[in-house]
Design an enzyme around this catalytic site. Structure first.
Site, PDB file in Angstrom:
ATOM      1  N   HIS A 118       0.812  -1.221   0.000  1.00  0.00           N
ATOM      2  CA  HIS A 118       0.000   0.000   0.000  1.00  0.00           C
ATOM      3  C   HIS A 118       0.844   1.269   0.000  1.00  0.00           C
ATOM      4  CE1 HIS A 118       0.415  -0.200   4.510  1.00  0.00           C
ATOM      5  NE2 HIS A 118       0.387   1.112   4.388  1.00  0.00           N
ATOM      6  N   ASP A 148       0.263  -7.576   1.412  1.00  0.00           N
ATOM      7  CA  ASP A 148       0.716  -6.192   1.591  1.00  0.00           C
ATOM      8  C   ASP A 148       2.239  -6.089   1.602  1.00  0.00           C
ATOM      9  OD1 ASP A 148       0.282  -3.473   1.758  1.00  0.00           O
ATOM     10  OD2 ASP A 148       0.222  -3.451   3.953  1.00  0.00           O
ATOM     11  N   GLY A 221       3.176   6.503   8.075  1.00  0.00           N
ATOM     12  CA  GLY A 221       4.549   6.751   7.618  1.00  0.00           C
ATOM     13  C   GLY A 221       5.493   5.659   8.054  1.00  0.00           C
ATOM     14  N   ASN A 222       5.108   4.895   9.114  1.00  0.00           N
ATOM     15  CA  ASN A 222       5.909   3.760   9.559  1.00  0.00           C
ATOM     16  C   ASN A 222       5.775   2.558   8.625  1.00  0.00           C
ATOM     17  OD1 ASN A 222       5.664   4.878  12.744  1.00  0.00           O
ATOM     18  ND2 ASN A 222       7.519   3.724  12.249  1.00  0.00           N
ATOM     19  N   SER A 223       4.727   2.560   7.811  1.00  0.00           N
ATOM     20  CA  SER A 223       4.478   1.412   6.936  1.00  0.00           C
ATOM     21  C   SER A 223       5.701   1.056   6.118  1.00  0.00           C
ATOM     22  CB  SER A 223       3.335   1.717   5.974  1.00  0.00           C
ATOM     23  OG  SER A 223       2.119   1.338   6.522  1.00  0.00           O
ATOM     24  N   ILE A 241      -2.420  -0.261  11.876  1.00  0.00           N
ATOM     25  CA  ILE A 241      -2.694  -0.023  13.285  1.00  0.00           C
ATOM     26  C   ILE A 241      -4.197  -0.072  13.523  1.00  0.00           C
ATOM     27  CG2 ILE A 241      -0.633   1.382  13.664  1.00  0.00           C
ATOM     28  CD1 ILE A 241      -2.360   3.872  13.416  1.00  0.00           C
ATOM     29  N   LEU A 242      -4.559  -0.267  14.765  1.00  0.00           N
ATOM     30  CA  LEU A 242      -5.942  -0.130  15.194  1.00  0.00           C
ATOM     31  C   LEU A 242      -6.039   1.215  15.888  1.00  0.00           C
ATOM     32  CD1 LEU A 242      -8.667  -1.623  15.406  1.00  0.00           C
ATOM     33  CD2 LEU A 242      -7.943  -2.437  17.641  1.00  0.00           C
ATOM     34  N   GLY A 279      -8.015 -26.434  -2.449  1.00  0.00           N
ATOM     35  CA  GLY A 279      -9.381 -26.563  -2.908  1.00  0.00           C
ATOM     36  C   GLY A 279     -10.367 -27.057  -1.879  1.00  0.00           C
ATOM     37  N   GLY A 282     -14.006 -24.287   4.265  1.00  0.00           N
ATOM     38  CA  GLY A 282     -14.028 -24.759   5.643  1.00  0.00           C
ATOM     39  C   GLY A 282     -14.343 -23.667   6.633  1.00  0.00           C
TER      40      GLY A 282
END
Length: 472
Positions: A118, A148, A221-223, A241-242, A279, A282
């Site tokens: 991202h 990601d 910005g830490n990404s 982050i949350l 395949g 579940g």
């Protein structure tokens, strides 16, 4: 760089989901590695000696991209149909957008830098700035939205790479340090501990999640930066982050390095990830299911459906089998099983420990290629260009057990601004009928949708609802 989650939005807006929202933040072995020895210091204990050696490996990434400017009302397919033809609103325009994130040098000789998908997604140009202020244009080697992870390459001398740790050994309580460029503040260091491992946040249906959770401060910005242990080894890549506001509240998530390294190796070798599949559809073994199946504990993954002619079918896996282990590792949930298989190389074998009618048995399945059953919209109908369709069974397996019906095809990806996006399709939509004919396989979908021209009537499931879309 910042992107809200579930709820997928584009940086830099922040969207709340209830009280909290998930937010993406940011944005061959190395021949040269940082010296991770920590010399004895006098006086106050300090991480400075270790950080001094590894911080040159953490870089700033600046991205220039094109962002579409469009009337939001035109995203509604019914509104757009009303205004089609002469006098319709002008075509979408674009403006230049700039964003920043972080990256980590993982191969000093070849100049490979790992970051988040991202951070560089939709990039027109990528610029890497080193800790010594040298700047280089970067070449995109490959990216994988489902994990990601992305890899870029720079042509530079005298680089330093961070050695990679075995992230499977990370334990709750281990001290860790996050390094990156939060809010554009380069070479920022924060510390904390590993708060949890094996986290599945549900940020995006179809994503491969096995996060390390940490309370080390991670911000936009830490990404793509570094999460390191006290030996100066890279154990994870901060990803999201949350947060209530988009800032840090002590709940951050990093992609474990073993997973990131697997993806990185495939991106370097192939330019893309060859996703594995066996395949099966579940779900998790809940306490109620454990009681119904006579199991001693609520762990494992129950097979609800086996896709005909799939690797699982050929290996003898059956509906109602309880998968307890995969390659010697205990399976706690269906998502964990799906992640493990999805990140394996095509042709590798996964050894499953299965409980069938109360009796244990071992079944070996050769991992197949998920892309064998993926269809690109470009090859079906011009108005579906930009969309990627795949079997619903490859995505099913929610903890609550819904979505077990494998009928229909899943919209795996929709490129922003593409014809498919303008048609009204969204990622995670399920096409259950084309021109009033039910879809029970990818072959049936390709037969009905691959008309090249003319009009299609798509019956689409979206979340708990459904709608019809006209494609022409």
């Amino acid at each position: 760089m910042l992107r809200p989650l579930l709820i997928k939005a584009v940086a830099p807006a922040v969207v709340a989901a209830g009280l909290l929202s998930f937010v993406l933040v940011g944005g061959s072995p190395p021949s040269v590695q940082a010296d991770i020895s920590i010399p004895m210091t006098q006086g106050t204990p300090s991480l400075a000696p270790m950080l001094k050696n590894i911080m040159p490996a953490v870089v700033n990434i600046a991205v220039t991209s094109k962002v579409e400017i469009q009337n939001p009302l035109m995203q509604d397919p019914f509104f757009r149909r009303f205004f089609e033809g002469p006098g319709a609103p002008e075509q979408p325009q674009e403006r230049e957008s700039q964003s920043t994130g972080s990256g980590v040098i993982v191969d000093a000789k070849k100049g490979y830098v790992i970051t988040n998908n991202h951070v560089i997604d939709q990039a027109e140009s990528i610029r890497v700035r080193l800790s010594d202020d040298r700047e280089f244009d970067a070449k995109l080697i490959g990216k994988d939205p489902q994990t990601d992870v992305a890899v870029v390459q720079i042509d530079a001398k005298n680089l330093v790479a961070i050695p990679m740790a075995d992230s499977d050994k990370a334990q709750v309580g281990d001290f860790v340090v996050a390094i990156g460029s939060p809010f554009g503040l380069r070479q920022t260091v924060t510390s904390g501990i590993v708060s949890a491992v094996g986290r599945h946040t549900g940020i995006s249906e179809g994503g491969y999640e096995d996060f390390i959770q940490t309370d080390a401060s991670i911000n936009p910005g830490n990404s793509g930066g570094a999460l390191v242990n006290l030996n100066g080894e890279l154990i994870g890549i901060p990803s999201n982050i949350l947060s209530r506001s988009g800032g840090n509240i002590g709940i951050g998530f990093a992609i474990p390095m073993n997973q990131a390294r697997n993806v990185m190796d495939q991106l370097v070798e192939h330019g893309s990830v060859q996703r594995g599949r066996i395949g099966v559809v579940g779900q998790d073994v809940t306490p109620d299911l454990a009681k119904a199946f006579g199991l001693p504990s609520a762990r494992g993954a129950v097979v609800a459906q086996v896709v005909p002619d799939s690797p699982a079918d050929k290996a003898g896996l059956k509906s109602e089998d309880i998968i307890l282990e995969a390659n010697g590792k205990e399976v706690q949930s269906f998502v964990q099983l799906r992640n493990a298989v999805g990140l394996m190389r095509v042709g590798e074998k996964v050894k499953l420990k299965v409980l069938r009618e109360g009796k244990p048995r071992d079944i070996t399945v050769e991992v197949g290629k998920a892309e064998d059953q993926v269809a690109s919209g470009e090859g079906l109908h011009p108005a579906l260009a930009g969309a990627v369709f795949g079997p619903r069974a490859e995505i099913a397996g929610k903890p609550s057990g819904e979505g077990l019906d494998a009928k229909g095809v899943l919209v795996q990806q929709v490129a922003p601004g593409s014809p498919a996006a303008r048609t009204g399709l969204r990622p995670d939509d399920v096409v259950i009928a084309v021109n009033r004919q039910s879809i029970d396989s990818m072959a049936k979908f390709e037969e009905l949708a691959g008309v090249k021209e003319g009009q299609l009537l798509l019956h689409v499931q979206r979340g708990d609802g459904a709608l019809f879309l006209i494609v022409r």
